[in-house]
Design a protein around this motif. Structure first.
Motif, PDB file in Angstrom:
ATOM      1  N   TRP A   1     -16.037  25.355  -8.112  1.00 50.83           N
ATOM      2  CA  TRP A   1     -16.789  24.214  -7.582  1.00 50.83           C
ATOM      3  C   TRP A   1     -17.879  24.635  -6.600  1.00 50.83           C
ATOM      4  N   GLU A   2     -17.908  25.945  -6.264  1.00 52.68           N
ATOM      5  CA  GLU A   2     -18.875  26.476  -5.293  1.00 52.68           C
ATOM      6  C   GLU A   2     -18.754  25.754  -3.949  1.00 52.68           C
ATOM      7  N   LEU A   3     -17.497  25.598  -3.517  1.00 58.27           N
ATOM      8  CA  LEU A   3     -17.208  24.931  -2.252  1.00 58.27           C
ATOM      9  C   LEU A   3     -16.609  25.924  -1.262  1.00 58.27           C
ATOM     10  N   PRO A   4     -16.801  25.700   0.025  1.00 62.61           N
ATOM     11  CA  PRO A   4     -16.248  26.608   1.041  1.00 62.61           C
ATOM     12  C   PRO A   4     -14.727  26.681   0.959  1.00 62.61           C
ATOM     13  N   LYS A   5     -14.188  27.864   1.211  1.00 65.61           N
ATOM     14  CA  LYS A   5     -12.735  28.032   1.225  1.00 65.61           C
ATOM     15  C   LYS A   5     -12.152  27.733   2.600  1.00 65.61           C
ATOM     16  N   VAL A   6     -13.003  27.713   3.610  1.00 62.75           N
ATOM     17  CA  VAL A   6     -12.558  27.435   4.979  1.00 62.75           C
ATOM     18  C   VAL A   6     -12.701  25.936   5.248  1.00 62.75           C
ATOM     19  N   PRO A   7     -11.656  25.292   5.765  1.00 55.82           N
ATOM     20  CA  PRO A   7     -11.739  23.852   6.037  1.00 55.82           C
ATOM     21  C   PRO A   7     -12.923  23.516   6.935  1.00 55.82           C
ATOM     22  N   GLU A   8     -13.644  22.458   6.568  1.00 56.50           N
ATOM     23  CA  GLU A   8     -14.803  22.043   7.351  1.00 56.50           C
ATOM     24  C   GLU A   8     -14.404  21.116   8.490  1.00 56.50           C
ATOM     25  N   GLY A   9     -13.234  20.489   8.373  1.00 55.98           N
ATOM     26  CA  GLY A   9     -12.736  19.599   9.415  1.00 55.98           C
ATOM     27  C   GLY A   9     -11.342  20.023   9.839  1.00 55.98           C
ATOM     28  N   ALA A  10     -10.594  19.068  10.352  1.00 51.83           N
ATOM     29  CA  ALA A  10      -9.230  19.350  10.797  1.00 51.83           C
ATOM     30  C   ALA A  10      -8.296  19.473   9.596  1.00 51.83           C
ATOM     31  N   PRO A  11      -7.243  20.289   9.721  1.00 53.22           N
ATOM     32  CA  PRO A  11      -6.262  20.362   8.633  1.00 53.22           C
ATOM     33  C   PRO A  11      -5.696  18.982   8.305  1.00 53.22           C
ATOM     34  N   MET A  12      -5.496  18.720   7.033  1.00 50.82           N
ATOM     35  CA  MET A  12      -4.905  17.478   6.539  1.00 50.82           C
ATOM     36  C   MET A  12      -5.821  16.269   6.700  1.00 50.82           C
ATOM     37  N   GLU A  13      -7.089  16.498   7.038  1.00 50.49           N
ATOM     38  CA  GLU A  13      -8.026  15.387   7.199  1.00 50.49           C
ATOM     39  C   GLU A  13      -8.172  14.600   5.903  1.00 50.49           C
ATOM     40  N   TRP A  14      -8.095  15.293   4.776  1.00 51.68           N
ATOM     41  CA  TRP A  14      -8.229  14.646   3.472  1.00 51.68           C
ATOM     42  C   TRP A  14      -7.085  13.676   3.194  1.00 51.68           C
ATOM     43  N   MET A  15      -5.985  13.812   3.955  1.00 52.93           N
ATOM     44  CA  MET A  15      -4.847  12.900   3.821  1.00 52.93           C
ATOM     45  C   MET A  15      -4.882  11.793   4.856  1.00 52.93           C
ATOM     46  N   GLY A  16      -5.967  11.720   5.622  1.00 55.75           N
ATOM     47  CA  GLY A  16      -6.042  10.720   6.673  1.00 55.75           C
ATOM     48  C   GLY A  16      -5.250  11.095   7.903  1.00 55.75           C
ATOM     49  N   MET A  17      -4.984  12.409   8.081  1.00 53.70           N
ATOM     50  CA  MET A  17      -4.187  12.880   9.213  1.00 53.70           C
ATOM     51  C   MET A  17      -5.032  13.652  10.208  1.00 53.70           C
ATOM     52  N   GLU A  18      -6.312  13.274  10.307  1.00 51.79           N
ATOM     53  CA  GLU A  18      -7.197  14.008  11.212  1.00 51.79           C
ATOM     54  C   GLU A  18      -6.822  13.837  12.679  1.00 51.79           C
ATOM     55  N   ASP A  19      -6.030  12.798  12.989  1.00 47.48           N
ATOM     56  CA  ASP A  19      -5.598  12.581  14.374  1.00 47.48           C
ATOM     57  C   ASP A  19      -4.290  13.308  14.689  1.00 47.48           C
ATOM     58  N   MET A  20      -3.794  14.078  13.736  1.00 47.44           N
ATOM     59  CA  MET A  20      -2.567  14.838  13.954  1.00 47.44           C
ATOM     60  C   MET A  20      -2.766  15.819  15.108  1.00 47.44           C
ATOM     61  N   PRO A  21      -1.797  15.940  16.029  1.00 45.34           N
ATOM     62  CA  PRO A  21      -1.930  16.893  17.129  1.00 45.34           C
ATOM     63  C   PRO A  21      -2.180  18.301  16.594  1.00 45.34           C
ATOM     64  N   PRO A  22      -3.025  19.076  17.273  1.00 47.58           N
ATOM     65  CA  PRO A  22      -3.301  20.436  16.798  1.00 47.58           C
ATOM     66  C   PRO A  22      -2.036  21.283  16.762  1.00 47.58           C
TER      67      PRO A  22
END
Length: 210
Positions: A102-123
């Motif tokens: 897909w020619e997409l970055p392998k490193v997350p661009e946001g917080a882990p699990m953001e794609w699941m709506g868990m971007e507010d999860m404590p680090p």
């Protein structure tokens, strides 16, 4: 801890098999995705997010499995660790292969699990970036134990790790758009739930809890 030559050979052969599976997994991923879904998912999509996060999650499972192989003589634990290392290294190769395709970055661009709506999860603390992952302290402790104590800690850590992996895979089943990726996620749920049940039995036989 020293091992007989035959055992060393078996694990070396296993490492070669993992490398072969990785190469084959990437090739299969490219072919399957190309035929199943001509559209390239967005970098912010659940498909890309799952591929990135699960690749990281799987890498730790492989690491833990290779640690315990040198810490115990128990063939049942070593066989389980070998199966987990091979399976998850192969799946990780497929996930990274899709990101390459897909020619997409392998490193997350946001917080882990953001794609699941868990971007507010404590680090995550002490290296445990996502639910279920072991901390650096726990990995260090695993590397210092031996025999039954190492077996128990590995089974406990891997049970928790699998539960986190199942949660993430279920998220992909609900949110991912690429059919072959959803199929992989369903397979992860089934296989890891089966291994959780097996590890529960193995812990009980050692008078330990998950």
């Amino acid at each position: 801890m020293k091992w007989p030559g035959k055992r060393r050979t078996r694990w070396i052969a296993g490492g070669v098999a993992v490398a072969a599976l990785l190469a084959g997994g990437i090739t299969a991923a490219v072919a399957a995705t190309g035929s199943d879904s001509p559209d390239v998912p967005a970098s912010s999509s659940a498909d890309a997010g799952f591929a990135r996060d699960m690749a990281v999650h799987h890498q730790q499972a492989v690491e833990m499995s290779y640690i315990v192989r040198d810490r115990t003589d128990d063939e049942e634990v070593r066989r389980l660790a070998y199966d987990i290392a091979q399976t998850q290294a192969n799946q990780r190769g497929m996930l990274l292969g899709w990101l390459d395709l897909w020619e997409l970055p392998k490193v997350p661009e946001g917080a882990p699990m953001e794609w699941m709506g868990m971007e507010d999860m404590p680090p995550g603390e002490d290296g445990a970036l996502m639910p279920g992952m072991a901390t650096r302290t726990e990995l260090s402790r695993l590397g210092k134990l031996s025999g039954e104590k190492a077996e128990i800690l590995y089974l406990q850590l891997m049970t928790r790790h699998h539960r986190g992996g199942v949660h993430m895979a279920e998220g992909c089943v609900r949110r991912c758009e690429v059919p072959v990726e959803r199929r992989l996620a369903r397979g992860m749920v089934e296989s890891q739930e089966s291994e959780i049940a097996l590890m529960s039995t193995m812990l009980k036989s050692r008078d330990a809890k998950p």
